[in-house]
Write a protein that holds these residues in place. Structure first.
Motif, PDB file in Angstrom:
ATOM      1  N   THR A 180       0.808  -1.198  -0.061  1.00 55.21           N
ATOM      2  CA  THR A 180      -0.171  -0.049   0.060  1.00 55.21           C
ATOM      3  C   THR A 180       0.680   1.105  -0.090  1.00 55.21           C
ATOM      4  OG1 THR A 180      -0.283   0.023   2.382  1.00 55.21           O
ATOM      5  CG2 THR A 180      -1.944  -1.196   1.110  1.00 55.21           C
ATOM      6  N   ASP A 181       2.102   1.288   0.458  1.00 54.08           N
ATOM      7  CA  ASP A 181       3.044   2.572   0.414  1.00 54.08           C
ATOM      8  C   ASP A 181       2.789   3.181  -1.153  1.00 54.08           C
ATOM      9  OD1 ASP A 181       3.252   2.110   3.094  1.00 54.08           O
ATOM     10  OD2 ASP A 181       5.519   2.030   2.768  1.00 54.08           O
ATOM     11  N   ALA A 182       2.816   4.428  -1.125  1.00 48.85           N
ATOM     12  CA  ALA A 182       2.990   5.185  -2.337  1.00 48.85           C
ATOM     13  C   ALA A 182       4.118   4.631  -3.260  1.00 48.85           C
ATOM     14  CB  ALA A 182       2.920   6.529  -2.306  1.00 48.85           C
ATOM     15  N   GLN A 183       5.356   4.152  -2.658  1.00 47.32           N
ATOM     16  CA  GLN A 183       6.324   3.942  -3.263  1.00 47.32           C
ATOM     17  C   GLN A 183       6.551   2.315  -3.016  1.00 47.32           C
ATOM     18  OE1 GLN A 183       8.229   5.657  -5.610  1.00 47.32           O
ATOM     19  NE2 GLN A 183       9.313   3.340  -6.129  1.00 47.32           N
ATOM     20  N   ALA A 184       6.855   1.403  -3.958  1.00 50.80           N
ATOM     21  CA  ALA A 184       6.772   0.332  -3.947  1.00 50.80           C
ATOM     22  C   ALA A 184       8.182  -0.266  -3.358  1.00 50.80           C
ATOM     23  CB  ALA A 184       6.434  -0.734  -5.157  1.00 50.80           C
ATOM     24  N   PRO A 185       8.516  -1.118  -2.745  1.00 47.59           N
ATOM     25  CA  PRO A 185       9.987  -1.442  -2.291  1.00 47.59           C
ATOM     26  C   PRO A 185      10.806  -1.887  -3.464  1.00 47.59           C
ATOM     27  CG  PRO A 185       8.415  -2.683  -0.752  1.00 47.59           C
ATOM     28  CD  PRO A 185       7.756  -1.985  -1.947  1.00 47.59           C
ATOM     29  N   ASN A 186      10.374  -2.423  -4.312  1.00 44.87           N
ATOM     30  CA  ASN A 186      11.121  -2.922  -5.566  1.00 44.87           C
ATOM     31  C   ASN A 186      12.539  -3.513  -5.122  1.00 44.87           C
ATOM     32  OD1 ASN A 186       9.000  -1.628  -7.261  1.00 44.87           O
ATOM     33  ND2 ASN A 186      10.163  -0.232  -7.887  1.00 44.87           N
ATOM     34  N   THR A 187      12.285  -4.387  -4.308  1.00 42.05           N
ATOM     35  CA  THR A 187      13.832  -5.068  -3.927  1.00 42.05           C
ATOM     36  C   THR A 187      13.019  -6.238  -3.075  1.00 42.05           C
ATOM     37  OG1 THR A 187      15.733  -4.718  -2.589  1.00 42.05           O
ATOM     38  CG2 THR A 187      13.787  -3.831  -1.590  1.00 42.05           C
ATOM     39  N   ASP A 188      13.945  -7.051  -2.308  1.00 44.74           N
ATOM     40  CA  ASP A 188      13.701  -8.163  -1.520  1.00 44.74           C
ATOM     41  C   ASP A 188      13.943  -7.585  -0.088  1.00 44.74           C
ATOM     42  OD1 ASP A 188      16.399  -8.422  -2.082  1.00 44.74           O
ATOM     43  OD2 ASP A 188      16.347 -10.162  -1.035  1.00 44.74           O
TER      44      ASP A 188
END
Length: 283
Positions: A180-188
């Protein structure tokens, strides 16, 4: 605040899926709770879903823009089943995917490692949760919990190796942020609890808190593999026993700050969990 669209939670009746669905609905997000039995989840829309039944996939994906992925249980090669579904999900409008993997499985590794490796090429927004071993293994329906209740015994091939056991509630809290955060983690994201414990330590905590003796019985790799092979396919049993052997060699002896960093609160300790449950593992 409600996100646009719907979050599909696959495995919504499982250990982390149920907790993730509950946290999402409590925060006002629209949730489709997918499971083979379509069991009702308070505040969520139940939908039947079976990884191996493609006829259940379209309804689960309808209107979903985010998905929490629990791999098919006990599957040695989940990529063969999951990747066609994920391509279909992308076409259907899913733009963010959060995958539950394991601290023991890197990108490109065995089991769900192949799905981990493929995820960034499928979705612009993604995350892979790589939790250490669950604290709930000793308090829920896992084989360890059953042997604790029935015999007061934990059997592993981990020797004196230590693990940063993590509470499933902390995994779910991180999953919600990743979804749900505006910025996805895009990582593990490597998730652990606040301390690394051996299975001897786990047995001691259970004994002290519940008042019922629990011991850790150390098996060899071969003994563990053969024991597991009575419950799961041989290839999968060998992989699981190999994970125990890796623990014995120190592979899981670590703690991270990921839970604290993403949730702004410290992860729960195993003793705290057992005290809060009044010793259900041996009840």
């Amino acid at each position: 605040m409600t996100t646009t669209g719907t979050t599909l939670v696959i495995g919504a009746t499982g250990t982390t899926g149920s907790r993730t669905a509950a946290r999402l609905t409590a925060a006002g997000h629209r949730v489709r709770a997918a499971s083979r039995r379509a069991t009702p989840v308070p505040g969520a829309e139940p939908v039947p879903f079976d990884w191996y039944d493609q006829a259940t996939h379209a309804a689960a994906l309808d209107g979903a823009d985010r998905v929490y992925l629990i791999p098919p249980v006990g599957e040695f090669d989940p990529a063969a089943t999951m990747l066609p579904f994920l391509r279909r999900a992308r076409t259907a409008g899913v733009h963010r995917a959060v995958l539950l993997s394991s601290s023991a499985v890197p990108a490109g590794g065995p089991a769900v490692g192949a799905v981990h490796q493929a995820l960034p090429g499928l979705f612009e927004e993604w995350a892979v949760l790589r939790p250490s071993w669950f604290m709930q293994n000793f308090t829920g329906t896992h084989a360890h919990a059953h042997s604790i209740r029935d015999e007061g015994v934990i059997r592993t091939a981990t020797g004196s190796g230590r693990v940063g056991f993590v509470d499933a509630e902390d995994i779910a809290a991180v999953a919600v942020r990743a979804l749900t955060d505006a910025q996805a983690p895009n990582t593990d994201l490597l998730l652990t609890g606040p301390e690394a414990l051996s299975h001897d330590d786990i047995a001691s905590v259970l004994t002290e808190v519940t008042g019922r003796p629990v011991v850790h019985r150390r098996l060899t790799y071969e003994q563990m593999r053969d024991r597991l092979a009575t419950q799961v396919p041989q290839e999968f049993a060998a992989m699981l026993a190999g994970m125990d052997r890796a623990i014995a060699e120190g592979a899981e002896d670590r703690v991270t700050d990921t839970v604290q960093r993403l949730t702004q609160r410290p992860p729960r300790a195993f003793r705290t969990l057992v005290e809060s449950m009044r010793g259900p593992a041996t009840a």
